[in-house]
Design an enzyme around this catalytic site. Structure first.
Site, mmCIF file in Angstrom:
data_model
loop_
_atom_site.group_PDB
_atom_site.id
_atom_site.type_symbol
_atom_site.label_atom_id
_atom_site.label_comp_id
_atom_site.label_asym_id
_atom_site.label_seq_id
_atom_site.Cartn_x
_atom_site.Cartn_y
_atom_site.Cartn_z
ATOM 1 N N ASN A 41 0.878 -1.267 0.051
ATOM 2 C CA ASN A 41 -0.124 0.108 0.064
ATOM 3 C C ASN A 41 0.904 1.169 -0.216
ATOM 4 O OD1 ASN A 41 0.631 -0.926 2.772
ATOM 5 N ND2 ASN A 41 -1.176 0.313 3.376
ATOM 6 N N ILE A 42 0.249 2.117 -0.448
ATOM 7 C CA ILE A 42 1.208 3.699 -0.903
ATOM 8 C C ILE A 42 0.355 4.753 -0.562
ATOM 9 C CG2 ILE A 42 2.574 4.957 -2.552
ATOM 10 C CD1 ILE A 42 3.068 2.296 -4.091
ATOM 11 N N GLU A 54 -2.965 -4.616 -3.229
ATOM 12 C CA GLU A 54 -3.551 -5.333 -4.070
ATOM 13 C C GLU A 54 -3.464 -4.607 -5.364
ATOM 14 O OE1 GLU A 54 -5.023 -4.878 -1.292
ATOM 15 O OE2 GLU A 54 -5.984 -6.451 -0.648
ATOM 16 N N CYS A 88 -10.962 -3.569 -3.840
ATOM 17 C CA CYS A 88 -9.859 -4.820 -4.022
ATOM 18 C C CYS A 88 -10.390 -5.783 -4.594
ATOM 19 C CB CYS A 88 -8.823 -4.916 -2.949
ATOM 20 S SG CYS A 88 -7.682 -3.296 -2.482
HETATM 21 N N1 THU Z 1 -5.249 -1.781 2.669
HETATM 22 C C1 THU Z 1 -4.576 -2.565 1.782
HETATM 23 O O1 THU Z 1 -3.555 -2.390 1.325
HETATM 24 N N2 THU Z 1 -5.463 -3.580 1.309
HETATM 25 C C2 THU Z 1 -6.676 -3.782 1.794
HETATM 26 O O2 THU Z 1 -7.504 -4.516 1.326
HETATM 27 C C3 THU Z 1 -7.172 -3.243 2.741
HETATM 28 C C4 THU Z 1 -6.592 -1.646 3.336
HETATM 29 C C5 THU Z 1 -4.518 -0.554 2.741
HETATM 30 C C6 THU Z 1 -5.033 1.002 2.715
HETATM 31 C C7 THU Z 1 -4.505 1.617 3.679
HETATM 32 O O3 THU Z 1 -2.991 1.934 3.279
HETATM 33 C C8 THU Z 1 -4.396 1.051 4.788
HETATM 34 O O4 THU Z 1 -4.484 -0.410 4.560
HETATM 35 C C9 THU Z 1 -5.287 1.102 5.901
HETATM 36 O O5 THU Z 1 -6.628 1.080 5.478
#
Ligand code: THU
Length: 129
Positions: A41-42, A54, A88
């Site tokens: 996640n970014i 994802e 996602c």
């Molecule tokens: N996040 C993901 O990367 N994938 C998911 O399926 C759920 C949430 C991330 C988004 C954000 O950067 C952090 O988790 C907190 O919600």
């Protein structure tokens, strides 16, 4: 075989840019070309504008020339299981089949295996795709 995907997802999580949520997530896709594509996640200062692990992995897969998710692993160090969020699920579904395996992991390995159809039942379908 799923263990290598778990390890790739855990490795990818280390690249998360999550200073706002402090919630690193990693994802790893095995595509139809046999290669593994990873993502984290970014986030950015305008917090809702960030994106999940994802879609980062999906972007890597697409730009690597692959089109099909054979299996995908997701991990978040702060959750025993990190089910992909609603957005996602739709994004994964675009490149998956109903039987595509989704591995939900903790820091030790795969803890739950689901199919795409279980993760996103009764999904949006049209004659377009
Ligand atoms: N996040 C993901 O990367 N994938 C998911 O399926 C759920 C949430 C991330 C988004 C954000 O950067 C952090 O988790 C907190 O919600």
């Amino acid at each position: 075989m799923s263990h290598d995907l778990f390890e790739a997802a855990r490795g990818a999580m280390a690249f998360a840019h999550a200073p706002y949520s402090k919630f690193p997530v990693g994802a790893a896709i095995r595509a139809e070309d046999g290669k593994v594509y990873t993502g984290a996640n970014i986030e950015n200062l305008s917090f809702p504008q960030g994106w999940c692990a994802e879609p980062t992995a999906i972007s890597a897969m697409i730009m690597g020339g692959a089109k099909k998710i054979v299996e995908i692993a997701v991990i978040a160090e702060k959750l025993a299981l990190c089910p992909p969020c609603g957005g996602c699920r739709q994004k994964i579904s675009e490149f998956a089949s109903k039987g595509t395996k989704i591995y939900l992991c903790d820091e030790t390995g795969v803890k739950k295996t689901m199919t795409m159809d279980e993760l996103l039942p009764f999904s949006f379908e049209t004659e377009l795709g």
